[in-house]
Design a protein around this motif. Structure first.
Motif, PDB file in Angstrom:
ATOM      1  N   PRO A   1       5.491  -2.833   7.639  1.00 53.59           N
ATOM      2  CA  PRO A   1       4.007  -3.543   7.652  1.00 53.59           C
ATOM      3  C   PRO A   1       3.434  -2.044   7.788  1.00 53.59           C
ATOM      4  CG  PRO A   1       4.549  -3.438   9.859  1.00 53.59           C
ATOM      5  CD  PRO A   1       5.568  -3.730   9.227  1.00 53.59           C
ATOM      6  N   ALA A   2       1.895  -1.338   7.269  1.00 55.07           N
ATOM      7  CA  ALA A   2       1.452  -0.517   7.519  1.00 55.07           C
ATOM      8  C   ALA A   2       1.339   0.493   9.040  1.00 55.07           C
ATOM      9  CB  ALA A   2      -0.451   0.170   6.886  1.00 55.07           C
ATOM     10  N   GLY A   3       1.162   1.779   8.836  1.00 55.02           N
ATOM     11  CA  GLY A   3       1.157   2.199  11.121  1.00 55.02           C
ATOM     12  C   GLY A   3       0.140   1.852  10.807  1.00 55.02           C
ATOM     13  N   MET A   4      -1.053   2.065  10.373  1.00 57.45           N
ATOM     14  CA  MET A   4      -1.856   1.423  11.245  1.00 57.45           C
ATOM     15  C   MET A   4      -3.083   0.331  11.204  1.00 57.45           C
ATOM     16  SD  MET A   4      -2.330   3.371  14.220  1.00 57.45           S
ATOM     17  CE  MET A   4      -3.946   3.653  14.018  1.00 57.45           C
ATOM     18  N   ILE A   5      -4.015  -0.382  11.169  1.00 59.17           N
ATOM     19  CA  ILE A   5      -5.125  -1.014  10.767  1.00 59.17           C
ATOM     20  C   ILE A   5      -5.809  -0.730   9.624  1.00 59.17           C
ATOM     21  CG2 ILE A   5      -6.640  -3.111  11.150  1.00 59.17           C
ATOM     22  CD1 ILE A   5      -4.078  -3.756  12.139  1.00 59.17           C
ATOM     23  N   GLY A   6      -5.528  -1.019   8.502  1.00 58.94           N
ATOM     24  CA  GLY A   6      -6.761  -0.514   7.383  1.00 58.94           C
ATOM     25  C   GLY A   6      -5.846   0.381   6.824  1.00 58.94           C
ATOM     26  N   LYS A   7      -4.695   0.541   6.664  1.00 65.33           N
ATOM     27  CA  LYS A   7      -4.543   2.050   6.426  1.00 65.33           C
ATOM     28  C   LYS A   7      -2.733   1.074   5.268  1.00 65.33           C
ATOM     29  CE  LYS A   7      -6.647   5.392   7.850  1.00 65.33           C
ATOM     30  NZ  LYS A   7      -6.996   6.078   7.178  1.00 65.33           N
ATOM     31  N   GLY A   8      -3.670  -0.466   5.127  1.00 66.17           N
ATOM     32  CA  GLY A   8      -2.063  -1.011   4.005  1.00 66.17           C
ATOM     33  C   GLY A   8      -2.436  -1.808   4.857  1.00 66.17           C
TER      34      GLY A   8
END
Length: 455
Positions: free
Chosen positions: A360-367
């Protein structure tokens, strides 16, 4: 003390790179966030303090050492006795004790808290008695009222009494522990569900060592800078949790012979392992993929966990069945007992496998974070976001076939969004469900319910 009077507000951006430096220097750092979405307001975006980071209250990996606990300590004095509480919010470890000032000094030496809470009027006396090497924070007297502190603990744990924790009647210790919870409230720390228990430290249970003996025996540090120590020599742990446990065992040597014999029995068995069926090496192999479950779970409880940390949690939990099986098969009663207490967390692993992307993306909202097929609305929105042109082309193709208007085209403007443009030569073919929005010299523009929903 200037460090206790001032805080440095910062924004969640590149400014946070300064946070570890400020906290290590002994400052409290107020973290400010936007409290509303800029897209949803026409006025200045509201901002406010959402967290106060202090030396003893931190989740940030840059502030924490993997190999030791980050204890916040609270001390409540009454004449020649005192109650003391230690909390590591990053792991959920919560301990209390009561005793003389000499005993309190030994506890402070053994557990090395990063921050100590005392009543404001006791700060000078604390530093005179225990030294100035501790970072001391003060609170008003209302935070150390015994009845209020006991009620605070009962409310937090959701219990009618503290008897189940073995601390009922320990008024001084309960007051110190309650003051810690009040401090967490003041510093905007919520999501404390991982603080689910509190235990007592009994004076007769451990060998208590003073700071001079620690120094002379070079248990944690040598006489010279950069010198080796007993802990550095022994520490070969496969997980950060093991490193912290070993440090605590050395800081507070156990006196219980039965428990010591259990530990020695396990060590003796693992030391004897060799050859192809080497249980020690096999367990160590799986432990290396366990990671720091304690701190990841604590971050999850506080709502601070990142998607990739959740993947690390899943990978760590997946090792438990293998470790458990090895312990069950071992010729060691101690390892079998450990195995009986291991929860394989199958339902949680299944859910993480089903709902979380492998990378998954490193942070919520970043992918992307959530897997496909988990939520139909999310899948639909992703499809719209990534295949918008294809969707519009499909709508245009379908409407061309339905109406027979071969020159039909879809366009967009800032006045009424997406629209269908029909040349005057075909306007008699326009369906009744289209809504006319604009008339030009040679064409007319329409909108449909489908276009508005897509928009």
């Amino acid at each position: 003390d200037h460090r206790d009077l001032h805080s440095f507000p910062t924004r969640r951006s590149s400014d946070l790179s300064y946070l570890p430096k400020l906290v290590r220097a002994g400052y409290k750092v107020a973290v400010c966030d936007q409290l509303e979405d800029p897209k949803l307001t026409k006025k200045i975006v509201k901002r406010g303090i959402t967290e106060l980071v202090t030396p003893g209250v931190a989740y940030n990996d840059q502030l924490l050492s993997n190999k030791e606990n980050n204890f916040l300590c609270s001390v409540y004095f009454v004449k020649d006795s005192a109650g003391i509480a230690f909390l590591d919010i990053s792991t959920g470890s919560f301990h209390v004790a009561t005793g003389s000032h000499s005993y309190i000094e030994l506890l402070l030496t053994s557990l090395s808290p990063k921050e100590v809470l005392v009543e404001r009027s006791y700060k000078k006396g604390f530093e005179e008695r225990f030294g100035k090497e501790y970072f001391v924070s003060t609170m008003d007297e209302w935070a150390f009222v015994p009845e209020a502190c006991e009620d605070k603990l009962k409310t937090h744990f959701g219990t009618p009494s503290l008897k189940g924790f073995g601390i009922e009647g320990m008024t001084l210790a309960i007051t110190a522990a309650g003051a810690i919870l009040f401090y967490l409230e003041l510093t905007h720390h919520e999501g404390l569900s991982h603080l689910c228990s509190v235990s007592r430290l009994d004076e007769g249970e451990y060998v208590w060592i003073d700071q001079f003996t620690f120094r002379n025996l070079e248990i944690f540090s040598g006489a010279n800078e950069g010198a080796s120590s007993l802990y550095k020599t022994m520490e070969r742990c496969s997980t950060p949790m093991g490193a912290r446990m070993l440090r605590n065992w050395l800081a507070m040597p156990l006196k219980n012979i039965e428990e010591l014999n259990v530990r020695l029995g396990i060590v003796e068995y693992l030391h004897s392992c060799e050859g192809e069926n080497n249980t020690r090496d096999a367990i160590r192999t799986f432990l290396k993929d366990v990671g720091d479950l304690e701190r990841i779970v604590s971050k999850a409880a506080a709502g601070r966990v990142t998607p990739r940390e959740v993947v690390m949690l899943k990978r760590g939990l997946e090792q438990i069945p293998f470790i458990k099986e090895l312990c069950i098969k071992a010729d060691s009663d101690g390892l079998k007992t450990i195995a009986s207490n291991l929860d394989e967390c199958k339902s949680l692993i299944d859910r993480l496998e089903k709902e979380l992307l492998p990378d998954p993306a490193g942070m919520i909202g970043k992918g992307d974070v959530i897997a496909g097929g988990v939520n139909s609305e999310l899948d639909q929105l992703r499809n719209i976001a990534r295949h918008g042109k294809d969707i519009l082309n499909e709508i245009q193709r379908r409407e061309c076939e339905r109406t027979g208007i071969s020159s039909l085209k879809i366009s967009f403007n800032n006045v009424f969004g997406y629209y269908l443009e029909v040349r005057n030569t075909h306007k008699d073919k326009v369906p009744d469900d289209w809504i006319r929005k604009q008339t030009l010299v040679s064409a007319e523009r329409y909108i449909t319910q489908e276009l508005k929903e897509y928009e």
